[in-house]
Design an enzyme around this catalytic site. Structure first.
Site, PDB file in Angstrom:
ATOM      1  CD  GLU A 166      -2.682  -1.360   2.094  1.00 64.51           C
ATOM      2  OE1 GLU A 166      -3.188  -0.489   2.817  1.00 64.51           O
ATOM      3  OE2 GLU A 166      -3.992  -2.418   2.505  1.00 64.51           O
ATOM      4  CD  GLU A 273      -3.969  -8.239   1.133  1.00 62.48           C
ATOM      5  OE1 GLU A 273      -4.785  -7.760   1.803  1.00 62.48           O
ATOM      6  OE2 GLU A 273      -2.710  -7.940   1.014  1.00 62.48           O
TER       7      GLU A 273
HETATM    8  C1  XIL Z   1      -5.144  -7.294   8.139  1.00 58.81           C
HETATM    9  C2  XIL Z   1      -5.542  -9.016   8.363  1.00 58.81           C
HETATM   10  O1  XIL Z   1      -6.572  -9.767   7.915  1.00 58.81           O
HETATM   11  C3  XIL Z   1      -6.280  -9.023   9.846  1.00 58.81           C
HETATM   12  O2  XIL Z   1      -6.300 -10.447  10.955  1.00 58.81           O
HETATM   13  C4  XIL Z   1      -4.889  -7.662  10.772  1.00 58.81           C
HETATM   14  O3  XIL Z   1      -5.367  -7.790  11.947  1.00 58.81           O
HETATM   15  C5  XIL Z   1      -4.887  -6.402   9.552  1.00 58.81           C
HETATM   16  O4  XIL Z   1      -4.361  -6.270   9.140  1.00 58.81           O
HETATM   17  N1  XIL Z   1      -4.399  -4.962   3.800  1.00 58.81           N
HETATM   18  C6  XIL Z   1      -3.683  -6.316   4.240  1.00 58.81           C
HETATM   19  C7  XIL Z   1      -3.660  -7.265   5.070  1.00 58.81           C
HETATM   20  O5  XIL Z   1      -2.146  -6.343   2.935  1.00 58.81           O
HETATM   21  O6  XIL Z   1      -2.451  -7.105   5.453  1.00 58.81           O
HETATM   22  C8  XIL Z   1      -4.438  -6.779   5.806  1.00 58.81           C
HETATM   23  O7  XIL Z   1      -4.722  -7.886   6.630  1.00 58.81           O
HETATM   24  C9  XIL Z   1      -6.249  -6.543   5.170  1.00 58.81           C
HETATM   25  C10 XIL Z   1      -6.133  -5.438   4.189  1.00 58.81           C
END
Ligand code: XIL
Length: 357
Positions: A166, A273
């Site tokens: 990000e 994701e």
């Molecule tokens: C999220 C996880 O799923 C949660 O368990 C944690 O508390 C916060 O992060 N974008 C990302 C991920 O790159 O690392 C994030 O994961 C979700 C959004």
């Protein structure tokens, strides 16, 4: 003790792995074939992955068999972030990701590393001792040590890293002014990639970004950033589109065009994701049917692009998903339902995986 615990998890899985040794080719397009996602992905020449949570794996006996049956790639949902790997200044801990990797290796699964550099006010990825730093040279040295130590530890066992996660503003198109940007300037991104490349020259190194799957200024900014880094000779090998479809559904044509534009720069692309909430009005069947189509649209866009090599979901069963705690219950964003049964989305995804040339 640690070894024993890993053994308890790994042993039954190794037996399972033997049963489906080597992902034997099955013609998943043949009449009556009822392939797993993993078999369909192997046939398509891509990988299908899921984010992993150890607490779910240890508490829920159905979790690991379901994960290893349908996925051939895995990434940890939290334990490879800075806050977990270097929880205190100079103190590293790799126990949890090491246990996950043992499971992955026993089951012929690839491992994506997520993530080396990601600081954002609202998330738990980076400890406070990092954001409290005010001296640029101190932060530069700390970042270098972090990347060298973490990537070095996993060298040869992790095939891809989200080096910077990000880099852009969540809802904008400028570089996000995280602590690294504030103290080191925009060059922190190039520095992070150089360090990761030195620490593991064989790993595929990714920029990973949110809310860029469909058309928009933010996607254009990501494309320009990638082009700029490549022009400078920075070792960026891949771009990950996260694919959390929360506010909008995947748009097949827009996603396809974005993947093609990135591929034209010469990088690999991945959806890293994915979760697609079951949106809309109507009875459950109508929502799930819409979701089936959306999973198909997303996967078929990837499969139409040669450089799109992996789709990773942020979880795999509606029983264990971050969406429940962050955005509310019943959004059912994943291909398996709460009882690990295949949903319409599962079949849409599988058809999408098999839709390529
Ligand atoms: C999220 C996880 O799923 C949660 O368990 C944690 O508390 C916060 O992060 N974008 C990302 C991920 O790159 O690392 C994030 O994961 C979700 C959004």
């Amino acid at each position: 003790m640690r070894y024993l615990r890993a053994l308890i998890i790994v042993l039954p899985l190794s037996v399972f792995a033997l049963a489906c040794e080597g992902d034997d080719p099955v013609d998943c397009r043949a009449d009556g074939a009822n392939c797993s996602l993993r078999e369909a992905a192997v046939q398509a020449g891509v990988q299908v992955g899921a984010a992993f949570r150890e607490v779910s794996a240890t508490d829920d006996p159905k979790y690991l068999p379901a994960l290893t049956a349908d996925f051939n790639s895995v990434t940890h949902e939290h334990a490879m972030k800075w806050a977990a790997t270097q929880p205190q200044y100079g103190v590293f801990n790799f126990d949890e990701p090491d246990r996950m990797i043992e499971i992955a290796e026993a089951n012929g699964m690839a491992v994506r590393g997520h993530t080396l550099v990601w600081e954002q006010a609202t998330v738990d990825a980076t400890p406070e001792y990092v954001t409290a730093i005010t001296d640029p040279e101190e932060l530069r040295t700390l970042m270098a040590n972090h990347i060298r130590t973490v990537v070095g530890h996993f060298r040869g066992r992790v095939d891809a890293w989200d080096v910077v996660n990000e880099p852009l503003d969540t809802l904008g198109s400028e570089l996000y002014q995280n602590i690294f940007y504030q103290l080191m300037g925009p060059g922190y991104i190039a520095e992070a990639f150089e360090l990761a490349h030195e620490a593991d020259p064989d790993a595929t190194l990714f920029l990973n970004e949110a809310l860029v799957s469909n058309d928009g200024d933010k996607f254009d900014a990501l494309l320009a950033l990638t082009a700029d880094l490549l022009e400078q000779g920075v070792p960026v090998h891949g771009v990950g589109l996260q694919g959390h479809f929360l506010t909008e559904a995947p748009n097949h044509d827009e996603l396809l065009a974005n993947l093609q534009k990135l591929a034209a720069l010469g990088v690999v692309v991945e959806l890293t994701e994915v979760d697609i909430i079951a949106r809309g009005q109507g009875d459950d069947a109508a929502r799930l049917e819409r979701q089936r189509q959306e999973f198909f649209d997303m996967a078929s866009a990837c499969l139409a692009v040669e450089a799109c090599k992996r789709i990773t979901f942020w979880g795999f069963t509606d029983r264990h998903t971050w969406i429940d705690s962050f955005f509310g219950p019943d959004l059912a964003p994943l291909p398996l339902d709460e009882n690990y049964e295949r949903k319409p989305a599962y079949f849409g995804l599988r058809d999408g995986l098999l839709s390529g040339p």
